[in-house]
Write a protein that holds these residues in place. Structure first.
Motif, PDB file in Angstrom:
ATOM      1  N   ALA A  41     -44.057 -19.916 -46.366  1.00 19.92           N
ATOM      2  CA  ALA A  41     -45.395 -19.773 -45.790  1.00 19.92           C
ATOM      3  C   ALA A  41     -45.492 -20.500 -44.445  1.00 19.92           C
ATOM      4  O   ALA A  41     -46.092 -19.979 -43.492  1.00 19.92           O
ATOM      5  N   LEU A  42     -44.894 -21.672 -44.362  1.00 15.83           N
ATOM      6  CA  LEU A  42     -44.901 -22.420 -43.100  1.00 15.83           C
ATOM      7  C   LEU A  42     -44.141 -21.654 -42.020  1.00 15.83           C
ATOM      8  O   LEU A  42     -44.611 -21.539 -40.886  1.00 15.83           O
ATOM      9  N   GLN A  45     -46.282 -18.863 -40.720  1.00 11.48           N
ATOM     10  CA  GLN A  45     -47.365 -19.297 -39.842  1.00 11.48           C
ATOM     11  C   GLN A  45     -46.845 -19.778 -38.485  1.00 11.48           C
ATOM     12  O   GLN A  45     -47.497 -19.589 -37.454  1.00 11.48           O
ATOM     13  N   ARG A  48     -46.176 -16.695 -36.606  1.00  7.52           N
ATOM     14  CA  ARG A  48     -47.460 -16.103 -36.196  1.00  7.52           C
ATOM     15  C   ARG A  48     -48.027 -16.827 -34.973  1.00  7.52           C
ATOM     16  O   ARG A  48     -48.542 -16.199 -34.049  1.00  7.52           O
ATOM     17  N   ARG A  49     -47.933 -18.164 -34.977  1.00 11.11           N
ATOM     18  CA  ARG A  49     -48.443 -18.937 -33.838  1.00 11.11           C
ATOM     19  C   ARG A  49     -47.621 -18.649 -32.580  1.00 11.11           C
ATOM     20  O   ARG A  49     -48.171 -18.467 -31.496  1.00 11.11           O
ATOM     21  N   GLU A 128     -56.992 -20.250 -34.366  1.00  8.92           N
ATOM     22  CA  GLU A 128     -56.792 -19.862 -35.762  1.00  8.92           C
ATOM     23  C   GLU A 128     -55.323 -20.008 -36.166  1.00  8.92           C
ATOM     24  O   GLU A 128     -55.008 -20.498 -37.264  1.00  8.92           O
ATOM     25  N   ALA A 129     -54.423 -19.605 -35.284  1.00  4.03           N
ATOM     26  CA  ALA A 129     -52.990 -19.750 -35.576  1.00  4.03           C
ATOM     27  C   ALA A 129     -52.619 -21.226 -35.721  1.00  4.03           C
ATOM     28  O   ALA A 129     -51.846 -21.597 -36.615  1.00  4.03           O
ATOM     29  N   ARG A 132     -53.868 -22.475 -39.112  1.00  2.00           N
ATOM     30  CA  ARG A 132     -53.030 -22.000 -40.212  1.00  2.00           C
ATOM     31  C   ARG A 132     -51.715 -22.778 -40.297  1.00  2.00           C
ATOM     32  O   ARG A 132     -51.228 -23.059 -41.381  1.00  2.00           O
ATOM     33  N   VAL A 133     -51.152 -23.141 -39.146  1.00  2.00           N
ATOM     34  CA  VAL A 133     -49.928 -23.954 -39.139  1.00  2.00           C
ATOM     35  C   VAL A 133     -50.222 -25.329 -39.730  1.00  2.00           C
ATOM     36  O   VAL A 133     -49.434 -25.848 -40.526  1.00  2.00           O
ATOM     37  N   ALA A 136     -50.525 -24.926 -43.539  1.00  2.00           N
ATOM     38  CA  ALA A 136     -49.225 -24.616 -44.147  1.00  2.00           C
ATOM     39  C   ALA A 136     -48.304 -25.833 -44.119  1.00  2.00           C
ATOM     40  O   ALA A 136     -47.573 -26.091 -45.079  1.00  2.00           O
ATOM     41  N   ARG A 137     -48.328 -26.594 -43.026  1.00  2.00           N
ATOM     42  CA  ARG A 137     -47.481 -27.792 -42.937  1.00  2.00           C
ATOM     43  C   ARG A 137     -47.913 -28.840 -43.947  1.00  2.00           C
ATOM     44  O   ARG A 137     -47.088 -29.501 -44.571  1.00  2.00           O
ATOM     45  N   ASP A 175     -49.449 -30.989 -34.769  1.00  2.00           N
ATOM     46  CA  ASP A 175     -50.173 -29.735 -34.981  1.00  2.00           C
ATOM     47  C   ASP A 175     -51.679 -29.930 -34.840  1.00  2.00           C
ATOM     48  O   ASP A 175     -52.452 -29.406 -35.620  1.00  2.00           O
TER      49      ASP A 175
END
Length: 186
Positions: A41-42, A45, A48-49, A128-129, A132-133, A136-137, A175
């Motif tokens: 998942a990390l 993300q 995605r970022r 938003e990205a 999410r990071v 997830a982190r 982050d």
């Protein structure tokens, strides 16, 4: 105690020890699966970022200088390349992925603050990205912490319950989430 009493006691102790070892082994396997899922998942993300940052470089507004556009695209591509290399098991020395992701984070923070140059939709996508990071982190590092705590106990270490699995490492990057204009005025 009679000899039969000692035998019953030994059987009970053996059963309790077997139940405890089985329970601990199952828990350890679940924790390692949790680390693997959180890492996937990390990674998703982070990609995605970096893709959102790459999108800014490709569809950049006219206010973005060509040199800045090139730098943003290079930072995003380096992070994507390090992510692919890490997933292939080619970990770089000295935390190359963390350094690349920190560079992406700095670029996202710089760009997301300047909403009028990028447009509110692009800036919101970058924020938003980044959010999410961050989430997830945190999930990944929590899973690593729990796994390391169980593996650090005496009995799992002595019985080698983790087998030959590598001890998971924390993923530490900066982050911070870039502020939005609404947060600045509130």
């Amino acid at each position: 105690m009679l000899p039969i009493g000692w035998l019953v006691l030994a059987v009970v102790v053996a059963i309790l020890l077997t139940v405890w070892v089985t329970f601990t082994l199952t828990r350890l396997d679940r924790l390692h699966a949790r680390v693997d899922a959180a890492q996937a998942a990390l990674d998703a993300q982070l990609v995605r970022r970096a893709a959102a940052l790459s999108h800014v470089a490709v569809a950049a507004p006219p206010d973005l200088a060509p040199a800045e556009r090139t730098r943003v695209e290079a930072v995003a591509q380096l992070a994507l390349d390090r992510g692919v290399a890490d997933q292939a098991g080619e970990r770089g020395p000295g935390g190359e992925r963390e350094a690349a992701e920190n560079a992406v984070g700095r670029e996202v923070a710089q760009l997301a603050v300047d909403e009028h140059a990028l447009g509110p939709a692009v800036a919101a996508e970058l924020r938003e990205a980044a959010t999410r990071v961050l989430i997830a982190r945190r999930f990944y590092n929590d899973a690593v912490r729990d796994t390391r705590a169980l593996r650090a106990r005496r009995m799992p270490r002595l019985l080698h319950l983790a087998g030959h699995r590598a001890l998971p490492d924390f993923f530490d990057i900066d982050d911070t989430i870039p502020p939005s204009r609404e947060q600045d005025h509130a």
